[in-house]
Design an enzyme around this catalytic site. Structure first.
Site, PDB file in Angstrom:
ATOM      1  N   HIS A 153      -8.333  34.775 -11.005  1.00 13.62           N
ATOM      2  CA  HIS A 153      -9.184  33.588 -10.994  1.00 13.62           C
ATOM      3  C   HIS A 153     -10.497  33.995 -11.634  1.00 13.62           C
ATOM      4  O   HIS A 153     -11.313  34.653 -11.017  1.00 13.62           O
ATOM      5  CB  HIS A 153      -9.403  33.169  -9.536  1.00 13.62           C
ATOM      6  N   GLU A 180      -0.759  25.143  -9.369  1.00 14.44           N
ATOM      7  CA  GLU A 180      -2.019  24.529  -9.794  1.00 14.44           C
ATOM      8  C   GLU A 180      -2.140  24.701 -11.304  1.00 14.44           C
ATOM      9  O   GLU A 180      -1.800  23.815 -12.050  1.00 14.44           O
ATOM     10  CB  GLU A 180      -3.196  25.150  -9.041  1.00 14.44           C
ATOM     11  N   GLU A 226     -10.064  35.118  -6.657  1.00 18.88           N
ATOM     12  CA  GLU A 226     -10.687  33.832  -6.333  1.00 18.88           C
ATOM     13  C   GLU A 226     -11.708  33.978  -5.206  1.00 18.88           C
ATOM     14  O   GLU A 226     -12.750  33.336  -5.208  1.00 18.88           O
ATOM     15  CB  GLU A 226      -9.603  32.835  -5.926  1.00 18.88           C
ATOM     16  N   TRP A 251     -19.336  20.728 -12.148  1.00 15.38           N
ATOM     17  CA  TRP A 251     -17.989  20.541 -12.678  1.00 15.38           C
ATOM     18  C   TRP A 251     -18.080  19.655 -13.932  1.00 15.38           C
ATOM     19  O   TRP A 251     -17.770  20.087 -15.032  1.00 15.38           O
ATOM     20  CB  TRP A 251     -17.081  19.933 -11.614  1.00 15.38           C
TER      21      TRP A 251
END
Length: 970
Positions: free
Chosen positions: A762, A472, A741, A530
């Site tokens: 994360h 990722e 995460e 976001w």
């Protein structure tokens, strides 16, 4: 004359930047003064092109009466390309002192227009070297120079990644150049001073090219060549002689090409290197390149070359491994002791053809075996084949790994144990300046802070990635926006985010929507929280650094995002349509869902309001009065509609979740009784959940701030200090050295969260760091005066179970410090305020008559103002260092329990008397406190102590009556 000087001069945030392409660069400085309350009254800047001659000035401001000392824009004649400009600063202060001139600083321009580029894009002849082949390309050219070289620069870039060599030596120490941008729209070039590396006579330049982000494997297994399918190089060397003449060497089709020892190199998968294929001397003159192929001119879809904007990526630290062992599965493992991002460098002495393999992972499973499951399809594998000549040293060139543990295969003699001295870990990230520090007397909280910093280091690698290990490693917008307040405390992020925001603007869709990741390689559209990175990040950069230019450059992007939201659905004042991630990974999600229980349209509308408020405020800063009026009206209507849609007449939120209450409070969506009720119910939700959170990516960054802001600070403290699942300290207790995460990336039984999404590095939940700096230590600012021009120091230690905390932040004006130490008798607070700023300080629960500053009654100290309030004593001070002390008569004391760590006592003899009463001889020698027992509980467990639980309780009670000070482990 008392000391006054301008120091720490920077141009565009950097010390002596080389190769910038900003036509009106900005100058900043800090002021050093030995006198409290120093404010700048005036400044003078002089700029020249001759380091030794400030009599022939290019620009002289004269004496400018102002207290401005950051982002002063150059106002002289137009800058010339490839020119060094020297500058110095003088200041006057409010005590009528005039400083001497500062030390001389400089900036140097790069190529300021496309016409100045003479180079061609080149790539190996595809008839002779397959352009899609995996081995890295080598490009070279020999050239001759005259004597009398006075300066030389290389300007250039490449796609995907390059390393540059000159006369057999590496040029620069940057890694993974030219970095990752929206390549079709923007590509960074770098500038190198190579004056000392060039020779009169024969020279040679070499370029190594690999796939990198440009054409390597990203996002999905079958996803390659996202930006293009040809590697290429674009460089030119400018050499200046002492007679004033100049010579330019460029990339063109006279260069030669080959492949070399790098057989394969990928961001996700690692590197394969066969040292037997090294071409010794390939970047030196007189190398025999008769069997090398030709190159061709390659047309490239690059629309804009820009000078390096971000900090270069470098090796910033070298770690030595702490252990090597063999797992139950029989694997030989190196333990670096820290989950890090970078690479392993190793030495080996072996015959030719020995294949050594390193496989990188973050954790061990509950059986003690190395765990690769969370890497998805990323291999994180490095292979090296020895050439068999003396001791060989190797580290990969065009990749990075996220790891703590390394599985080693094939290292000669490893069956007898690995020689750890032959291995080091090189930590790699954008080489940002460290600006923040936080520590307290609780070792687990300190470890949490370290984990937050390590998480930032691992993920701020040219772009703010979400994770550095699995397949990722993308610039997820939500992760960046929730973490940026913490990020900018820890490190100077001005250039880092300025560069990334330009890519956000470049990749923003025509309708204003913002993709999930920047640079956009996912193709996804925006989501609430976001896409709001488009407004939140430039505003936070402006607030932290006072950078109006970043607001001006991003304003159209910010406006486009708000207008995109406005056009969604039938009601322009609610956002109740489209896809949203919601409260991602919240613990109140339904079974088999990643999305928390908080209504997505609730979240979306709150963030719609938040972005609109930011847009309005940015318009006000930029003097855009029409937009101020328009977006003030829009904000009012959004809040009005939100209250009608999501709040009952009695003030109850329709979404009964922690996150809903958090964001409603944090973003001022509720007022009056509804606000009080929302704060009360948030607190009740935490109490009902035994002071555990169940928030995800949307709620977690703000939950502690919302609690402290809403009047429930002690609940926020309890939330921090929990060490069972789910909590920040649960991860620490499980041995985490970065932030996870998932709250339970490692579950309580030692098993893992799903392999599909389980990063152990994360940084999003590391956003608690902002609260630790801002609330626990108390460093904040008056938001109407950005960049900490007016500082607020308001530490909150009520309910905290440790006795001291300290935070420091290197602001644009200088170092800010807030440090407190709490005993049963006294409160001590130390503060540092940089020159050219003022501060408002709150001494919690203090009484004016009790406060001493530097052993003098406060009323006799020369400060701006002071007053006693119900909260304590409020002061307004100028610059300088201050040490406040006052009696602790208001219950501001640590929660002293059997678990409280102990090292020392204010009155040690009394402590010895109490402890000897219950355990004769236990306190001899006194080292028992520092070397054997961290707490009374541990003390009781020592064999020689022979203390029962009742005795421990009795000790605690007697120590309390003595009002002794338990100083916690640092």
């Amino acid at each position: 004359m008392a000391e006054l000087k301008a120091k720490a001069l920077t141009c565009e945030y950097r010390v002596n930047p080389m190769g910038i392409d900003i036509n009106r660069p900005r100058i900043s400085w800090k002021i050093q003064s030995d006198q409290r309350g120093t404010m700048q009254k005036a400044y003078q800047i002089q700029v020249t092109v001759d380091h030794d001659d400030f009599s022939d000035l290019l620009w002289d401001t004269g004496m400018i009466l102002t207290d401005e000392s950051i982002h002063i824009e150059y106002g002289g004649p137009d800058l010339l390309p490839r020119k060094r400009y020297f500058y110095r600063v003088k200041v006057w202060d409010n005590f009528d002192r005039e400083s001497k001139w500062s030390e001389i600083a400089w900036w140097e321009t790069g190529l300021l227009s496309p016409e100045e580029w003479k180079a061609e894009w080149i790539t190996p002849d595809p008839e002779e070297i397959d352009p899609l082949s995996e081995p890295a390309f080598l490009l070279r050219k020999e050239f001759k120079l005259k004597t009398g070289i006075t300066s030389a620069r290389i300007y250039g870039t490449g796609v995907g990644l390059y390393e540059l060599y000159l006369n057999g030596e590496r040029v620069g120490d940057e890694l993974l150049a030219p970095g990752w941008t929206s390549y079709h729209k923007r590509l960074q070039y770098q500038t190198y001073d190579v004056t000392e590396q060039l020779l009169a006579g024969s020279n040679a330049i070499g370029i190594m090219l690999a796939d990198g982000w440009y054409k390597g494997n990203l996002v999905r297994e079958d996803n390659r060549n996202i930006y293009g399918d040809r590697r290429a190089a674009f460089f030119q060397i400018h050499v200046t002689y002492n007679d004033g003449t100049e010579e330019v060497i460029v990339t063109d089709n006279t260069w030669k090409a080959s492949t070399g020892p790098i057989l394969f190199s990928e961001i996700y998968h690692g590197e394969a290197y066969d040292a037997r294929l090294e071409k010794e001397g390939w970047s030196q003159s007189n190398f025999n390149d008769q069997d090398w192929t030709g190159t061709i001119i390659q047309e490239m879809p690059i629309t804009q070359l820009v000078a390096q904007e971000n900090y270069p990526t470098r090796v910033t630290e070298v770690l030595k491994p702490i252990d090597t062992f063999v797992t139950p599965a029989g694997d030989t493992i190196i333990d670096m002791g820290q989950n890090m991002v970078g690479r392993i460098r190793f030495k080996v002495h072996a015959p030719a053809g020995i294949r050594i393999v390193l496989k990188h992972a973050e954790v061990l499973d509950k059986d003690g075996n190395i765990y690769f499951g969370n890497l998805k399809f990323a291999k994180q594998k490095v292979e090296y084949i020895t050439k068999g000549e003396d001791t060989e040293t190797y580290a990969p060139h065009f990749t990075f790994q996220g790891f703590r543990y390394v599985k080693v295969e094939g290292y000669p003699g490893q069956e007898n144990g690995l020689p750890l001295e032959n291995f080091v870990g090189e930590v790699i990230h954008s080489d940002m300046e460290r600006t923040g520090e936080f520590e307290c007397s609780d070792p687990m909280v300190n470890r949490l802070q370290q984990n937050i910093v390590w998480g930032q280091r691992g993920n701020f690698l040219d772009v703010p990635t979400d994770c550095p290990q699995r397949s990722e490693r993308l610039g997820w917008t939500a992760d960046a926006q929730v973490f940026i307040p913490t990020a900018l405390f820890n490190y100077h992020g001005g250039p880092f985010f300025t560069k990334w925001l330009k890519d956000l603007k470049a990749d923003q869709l025509p309708d204003g929507n913002v993709p999930f990741v920047i640079p956009n390689v996912e193709g996804g559209k925006g989501s609430a929280a976001w896409g709001d990175a488009a407004t939140i990040i430039p505003w936070t950069v402006y607030q932290t650094y006072g950078d109006k230019r970043v607001l001006a450059e991003q304003f159209d992007s910010m406006k486009a995002w708000v207008e995109y939201i406005r056009k969604q659905g039938k009601n322009e004042y609610l956002w109740n349509t489209g896809f949203h991630f919601g409260d991602w990974l919240a613990l109140d999600a339904k079974e088999n869902s990643f999305v928390g229980a908080t209504a997505r349209d609730f979240i979306a509308t709150v963030f719609y309001a938040h972005s609109t408020r930011i847009l309005r405020d940015a318009a006000e800063v930029l003097g855009k009065s029409d937009e101020v009026q328009e977006y003030s009206f829009l904000l009012d209507k959004i809040i009005e509609q939100f209250n009608q849609e999501f709040i009952s007449p009695s003030g109850r939120l329709v979404s009964p979740t922690q996150t809903a209450h958090v964001i409603a409070l944090m973003f001022d969506m509720v007022e009056g009784k509804a606000k009080q009720r929302t704060a009360y119910e948030l607190n009740q939700l935490l109490i009902q959940n035994d002071y555990h959170l169940n928030t995800g990516f949307v709620g977690t960054p703000y939950i502690s701030l919302a609690l402290s802001k809403g009047g429930y600070h002690e609940t926020a403290v309890k939330l921090l200090m929990k060490d069972d699942f789910p909590s920040w300290l649960y991860q620490v207790k499980k041995g985490a050295t970065t932030v996870w995460e998932h709250w339970d990336s490692i579950k309580q039984d030692g098993s893992f969260w799903s392999d599909q999404m389980n990063s152990f590095n994360h940084y999003a939940y590391g956003s608690i760091g902002n609260w630790m700096y801002k609330v626990v230590a108390g460093i904040d600012m008056d938001s109407t005066l950005p960049a900490y021009k007016k500082i607020k120091i308001e530490p909150k230690f009520a309910g905290i179970s440790f006795t001291q905390a300290k935070a420091a932040f290197e602001s644009m004006y200088g170092r800010i410090l807030s440090s407190w130490h709490l005993t049963d008798q006294m409160v001590e607070i130390e503060v540092e305020i940089p020159a050219n700023t003022t501060a408002e300080i709150l001494l919690p629960k203090a009484r004016l008559a009790d406060v001493l500053e530097g052993n003098r009654p406060l009323v006799s100290v020369d400060i701006h103002s002071y007053m006693e309030t119900v909260e304590g004593v409020r002061l307004t001070v100028g610059s300088g260092s201050y040490h406040f002390r006052y009696r602790n008569e208001s219950g501001l004391r640590p929660n002293f329990t059997a678990d409280t760590p102990i090292i020392d006592f204010l009155d040690y003899n009394d402590a010895v008397g109490v402890l000897e009463k219950y355990a004769p001889g236990i306190t001899k020698p006194p080292a028992i406190f520092s070397t054997k027992a961290r707490s009374l509980k541990e003390l009781a467990e020592l064999e020689e102590a022979n203390l029962t639980g009742d005795k421990v309780k009795a000790i605690i009670e007697e120590l309390k009556t003595l009002e002794l000070d338990a100083v916690l482990v640092k």
